[in-house]
Design an enzyme around this catalytic site. Structure first.
Site, PDB file in Angstrom:
ATOM      1  N   GLU A 194       0.798  -1.230   0.000  1.00 33.96           N
ATOM      2  CA  GLU A 194       0.000   0.000   0.000  1.00 33.96           C
ATOM      3  C   GLU A 194       0.826   1.273   0.000  1.00 33.96           C
ATOM      4  O   GLU A 194       0.328   2.349   0.332  1.00 33.96           O
ATOM      5  CB  GLU A 194      -0.990   0.001   1.171  1.00 33.96           C
ATOM      6  CG  GLU A 194      -2.086  -1.026   0.977  1.00 33.96           C
ATOM      7  CD  GLU A 194      -3.146  -0.997   2.061  1.00 33.96           C
ATOM      8  OE1 GLU A 194      -3.369   0.083   2.652  1.00 33.96           O
ATOM      9  OE2 GLU A 194      -3.748  -2.036   2.315  1.00 33.96           O
TER      10      GLU A 194
ATOM     11  N   TYR B 107       3.423   1.996   1.943  1.00 35.43           N
ATOM     12  CA  TYR B 107       4.070   2.328   3.208  1.00 35.43           C
ATOM     13  C   TYR B 107       5.569   2.037   3.112  1.00 35.43           C
ATOM     14  O   TYR B 107       6.081   1.630   2.058  1.00 35.43           O
ATOM     15  CB  TYR B 107       3.402   1.577   4.353  1.00 35.43           C
ATOM     16  CG  TYR B 107       1.997   2.067   4.637  1.00 35.43           C
ATOM     17  CD1 TYR B 107       1.781   3.334   5.178  1.00 35.43           C
ATOM     18  CD2 TYR B 107       0.878   1.291   4.337  1.00 35.43           C
ATOM     19  CE1 TYR B 107       0.499   3.810   5.423  1.00 35.43           C
ATOM     20  CE2 TYR B 107      -0.407   1.755   4.571  1.00 35.43           C
ATOM     21  CZ  TYR B 107      -0.589   3.012   5.117  1.00 35.43           C
ATOM     22  OH  TYR B 107      -1.853   3.492   5.345  1.00 35.43           O
TER      23      TYR B 107
ATOM     24  N   ARG C  14       2.328  -9.007   4.369  1.00 35.19           N
ATOM     25  CA  ARG C  14       1.397  -8.310   3.466  1.00 35.19           C
ATOM     26  C   ARG C  14       2.246  -7.747   2.338  1.00 35.19           C
ATOM     27  O   ARG C  14       2.907  -6.707   2.490  1.00 35.19           O
ATOM     28  CB  ARG C  14       0.651  -7.203   4.203  1.00 35.19           C
ATOM     29  CG  ARG C  14      -0.465  -6.554   3.367  1.00 35.19           C
ATOM     30  CD  ARG C  14      -1.699  -7.407   3.364  1.00 35.19           C
ATOM     31  NE  ARG C  14      -2.701  -6.928   2.442  1.00 35.19           N
ATOM     32  CZ  ARG C  14      -3.673  -6.055   2.751  1.00 35.19           C
ATOM     33  NH1 ARG C  14      -3.716  -5.540   3.973  1.00 35.19           N
ATOM     34  NH2 ARG C  14      -4.571  -5.707   1.867  1.00 35.19           N
TER      35      ARG C  14
ATOM     36  N   HIS D 171      -1.939   3.919  -2.037  1.00 36.51           N
ATOM     37  CA  HIS D 171      -2.960   4.942  -1.787  1.00 36.51           C
ATOM     38  C   HIS D 171      -2.959   6.014  -2.870  1.00 36.51           C
ATOM     39  O   HIS D 171      -3.975   6.679  -3.082  1.00 36.51           O
ATOM     40  CB  HIS D 171      -2.733   5.585  -0.415  1.00 36.51           C
ATOM     41  CG  HIS D 171      -2.989   4.666   0.731  1.00 36.51           C
ATOM     42  ND1 HIS D 171      -4.073   3.820   0.781  1.00 36.51           N
ATOM     43  CD2 HIS D 171      -2.304   4.450   1.885  1.00 36.51           C
ATOM     44  CE1 HIS D 171      -4.041   3.122   1.907  1.00 36.51           C
ATOM     45  NE2 HIS D 171      -2.983   3.482   2.587  1.00 36.51           N
TER      46      HIS D 171
ATOM     47  N   GLN E  11     -18.003   5.166   2.534  1.00 34.65           N
ATOM     48  CA  GLN E  11     -18.444   6.442   3.088  1.00 34.65           C
ATOM     49  C   GLN E  11     -18.201   6.588   4.583  1.00 34.65           C
ATOM     50  O   GLN E  11     -17.915   7.686   5.064  1.00 34.65           O
ATOM     51  CB  GLN E  11     -19.929   6.659   2.767  1.00 34.65           C
ATOM     52  CG  GLN E  11     -20.194   6.898   1.304  1.00 34.65           C
ATOM     53  CD  GLN E  11     -21.658   7.175   1.018  1.00 34.65           C
ATOM     54  OE1 GLN E  11     -22.362   7.784   1.823  1.00 34.65           O
ATOM     55  NE2 GLN E  11     -22.138   6.721  -0.117  1.00 34.65           N
TER      56      GLN E  11
ATOM     57  N   ASP F 211     -27.764  11.162   1.778  1.00 34.35           N
ATOM     58  CA  ASP F 211     -26.838  10.715   2.805  1.00 34.35           C
ATOM     59  C   ASP F 211     -27.369   9.443   3.449  1.00 34.35           C
ATOM     60  O   ASP F 211     -28.010   9.476   4.492  1.00 34.35           O
ATOM     61  CB  ASP F 211     -26.657  11.816   3.856  1.00 34.35           C
ATOM     62  CG  ASP F 211     -25.527  11.529   4.827  1.00 34.35           C
ATOM     63  OD1 ASP F 211     -25.000  10.391   4.794  1.00 34.35           O
ATOM     64  OD2 ASP F 211     -25.171  12.423   5.610  1.00 34.35           O
TER      65      ASP F 211
END
Length: 687
Positions: A174, A176, A224, A262, A349, A671
């Site tokens: 990811e 990192y 990972r 990301h 969300q 919403d």
């Protein structure tokens, strides 16, 4: 959690086979993947985090992997974030592992160094390239800092074992720190930690070696590993395969495959990503290593998990968000109740959108996620008769939650089916998953004995005459029609009528309003009547390369042409879509751009007539700078909503104080997160 059976599970035999990871036996092959909740970071949230994990352990998942905990101060995700660096941390975490073990579960701690992704002024990273997603300039790591960080991973693994964790996971994906060392994209070093493949992999090799030195051989270490970076200057397949082989040789017990950074330009976690889109990357590793492989990303049903396992090239399935939406996912699948699973729809969300702005993580579909100690739905002491009016997300949530507590619930819906605005959302390209929520609520209404009245528009007198103890108003919203001259012209269509197919739409369309609904409708209008892309088309649209020698597996996107010419117009000046979700908004903006939609901002809507939509653009003093005519066949209105509250005043005047929730309460941009949360909270507070 139930004890494993010697007999194959009759519903999902592969998913519920035991799996050996080092010295630990998992009762099934379903793993709750790591997700940072925000509860990791503060001491006073420890018991909330313990309850959150314990509920998932009770729900039968084979292994829980925590959100990332830092191994050193330089690697924290944010100031004072969760870590495992001393015996005080050990004492705190024993409360978490103890809660999970009391429910019969197993839990692994993920160890992380954020590198340039850290949201702190103390961060360090492999190279010079600054982070595009977080502020603060980082320090390029010196040799002593590198050696120190390597030692901290070993020390943290040892402490995690002392704290009662059953395993540890190294966050190597990811984008990192470890991933930053592995990729030329972020590793511009010229010393022994950069340049060649061997040098770039040295950091991870030494971390694994140090961790294996600090913990017994039977204590599982999971890696990972990023197996598709989806960034330019990412790893090639040969490099990924080589690193996997090294990891196995060094004593890693399983590889949990990670997809995308990301900052990647390829969506990996949003609902529009096809299910199981990246499993093939995991399956390719089967030819390289013999240790268990764990597939992840956009796997959200037991049927898909079983299908993947049956192919025999993957050993376990990681699901993170699906365990937020339904903590009982595993037990429901194991006992043949898959139709009762509250399936994750990948909306982000309340989970990832919260995480990336520093809010506590929850779930749009399950507001109790992360609030297990404060939002409870225990059995009521006094069953009451409850009327719920409106079967959109708010009404469905209230009706089901109240019925689960033992109340007698009747649900009244003026339309011919349940769903409300969710039924519209499910027709948007890439949001077909929303149908899963409608399936779930329909099943829950049935098994919880909610009496459902469809095609029934009730009056206040009807409700009063029935003598209900409580009344919940969830009548939702209606599209707002702005005061534009000619808004009643035949070419004008509401977003609801356009999406539901109530009106035929021409080939040239103007969409008024560039909020979330405007973007959704625009995407809907640019595709054909069967909007779901197959995997090959989706990869083509987003530039996923089949060339395994290409770094990062990215190439130039080749989107399918739009089926209509669409203009997206808003009153506000500036860039459109700024208020869209943190993790999903960029996908919507990119989709609209790739479809050739012309985005027009700062417009005044002068009038609509046979010629089309007339716009003007004005200076700050109001003088007209420019006018423009959009010669379109239709104008679709996405200019907000108005609450439907017809029943509120008559009931209040009659002495009935209704609970007003969802769009009927506030008609802001649609919403569902607030609507479902309000429904759950109201039900929790009755009786």
């Amino acid at each position: 959690m139930s004890a494993p059976s010697a007999q194959p599970n009759p519903h999902y035999p592969r998913l519920f086979e035991p799996l050996q990871l080092g010295g630990v036996t998992l009762t099934n092959r379903l793993i709750m993947g790591s997700m940072h909740t925000g509860l990791e970071d503060r001491l006073w949230d420890t018991d909330k985090l313990a309850a959150y994990y314990a509920e998932r352990a009770k729900g039968g998942v084979g292994l829980i992997i925590t959100g990332g905990f830092g191994t050193s101060r330089t690697g924290l995700l944010l100031p004072f974030a969760g870590k495992m660096t001393n015996y005080a941390d050990v004492a705190r975490h024993r409360r978490i592992t103890g809660a999970v073990h009391r429910e019969g579960g197993k839990i692994a701690m993920q160890l992380i160094h954020a590198g340039r992704y850290g949201y702190t002024p103390l961060k360090v990273a492999a190279g010079s390239e600054p982070s595009p997603i977080h502020p603060f300039k980082h320090l390029k790591m010196t040799e002593p800092i590198i050696k120190h960080v390597i030692r901290t991973f070993g020390a943290s693994a040892k402490l995690a074992r002392r704290a009662g964790y059953d395993a540890v996971e190294i966050m190597g994906g990811e984008g990192y720190l470890i991933n930053q060392f592995l990729c030329p994209h972020t590793n511009d070093r010229t010393d022994r930690w950069g340049g060649t493949t061997e040098n770039r992999q040295r950091f991870l090799v030494e971390i694994i070696t140090e961790m294996r030195r600090q913990v017994p051989r039977d204590f599982p270490i999971i890696l990972r590993q990023s197996i598709a970076d989806f960034v330019k200057g990412g790893q090639t397949w040969d490099e990924i395969a080589l690193m996997a082989r090294k990891a196995e040789q060094l004593g890693v017990d399983a590889i949990n495959t990670d997809i995308g950074w990301h900052e990647a330009g390829v969506p990996t976690i949003v609902t529009s990503v096809p299910r199981g889109a990246f499993v093939k990357f995991t399956e390719r590793l089967r030819d390289e290593v013999s240790i268990p492989l764990i597939a992840s990303n956009r796997i959200n049903t037991p049927e898909l998990a079983e299908e993947i396992l049956e192919r025999g090239r993957v050993d376990a399935i990681s699901m993170a968000r699906p365990m937020l939406s339904d903590p009982d996912f595993a037990d429901k699948a194991r006992t043949g109740r898959a139709d009762e699973i509250n399936t994750c729809i990948g909306c982000n969300q309340a989970c990832l959108d919260h995480a990336f702005v520093g809010k506590k993580v929850s779930c749009l579909l399950n507001p109790r996620a992360g609030r297990e100690t404060t939002l409870t739905l225990g059995a009521t002491r006094l069953a009451q008769r409850i009327a719920v009016i409106g079967a959109g997300p708010a009404g469905l949530s209230a009706a089901v939650s109240a019925a689960k507590r033992g109340h007698r619930v009747e649900l009244f819906e003026a339309g011919e089916s349940v769903g409300g605005q969710f039924s519209i959302a499910a027709r948007i390209p890439g949001k077909e998953e929303f149908n899963e929520t409608l399936r779930y609520f329909t099943r829950e209404l049935e098994i919880n004995n909610v009496t459902v009245h469809l095609n029934t528009r009730v009056s206040a007198q009807d409700i009063i005459a029935k003598g209900f103890d409580e009344v919940i108003i969830a009548t939702g919203v209606t599209p707002r029609m702005p005061a534009i001259p000619g808004v009643d012209h035949p070419m004008v269509v509401s977003y609801a009528d356009a999406v539901l197919g109530h009106r035929e739409i021409g080939k040239r369309v103007a969409v008024i309003g560039a909020g979330g609904i405007g973007f959704d409708v625009t995407e809907f209008l640019t595709v054909d009547e069967s909007p779901t892309l197959n995997l090959k088309e989706w990869e083509q649209e987003w530039g996923v390369s089949e060339d395994l020698s290409k770094p990062g597996f990215v190439t130039k996107p080749r989107p399918l042409p739009a089926v209509r010419e669409v203009y997206l117009v808003q009153r506000k000046p500036g860039r459109q879509g700024k208020t869209l979700g943190k993790t999903t908004g960029w996908v919507h903006r990119a989709t609209v751009k790739m479809k050739g939609v012309e985005q027009i901002s700062g417009a005044t809507y002068d009038r609509i007539d046979d010629a089309g939509l007339h716009l003007s653009f004005r200076e700050e003093d109001g003088t007209v700078r420019e006018t423009r005519l959009l010669e379109v066949d239709n104008v679709v209105i996405c200019a907000g909503q108005e609450s439907v509250r017809d029943l509120v005043d008559p009931l209040t005047v009659a002495g009935v104080r209704p609970h007003v929730i969802g769009g009927a309460d506030v008609a802001a941009e649609l919403d569902a997160k607030r609507a479902i949360r309000q429904g759950t909270e109201v039900a929790a507070g009755i009786g």
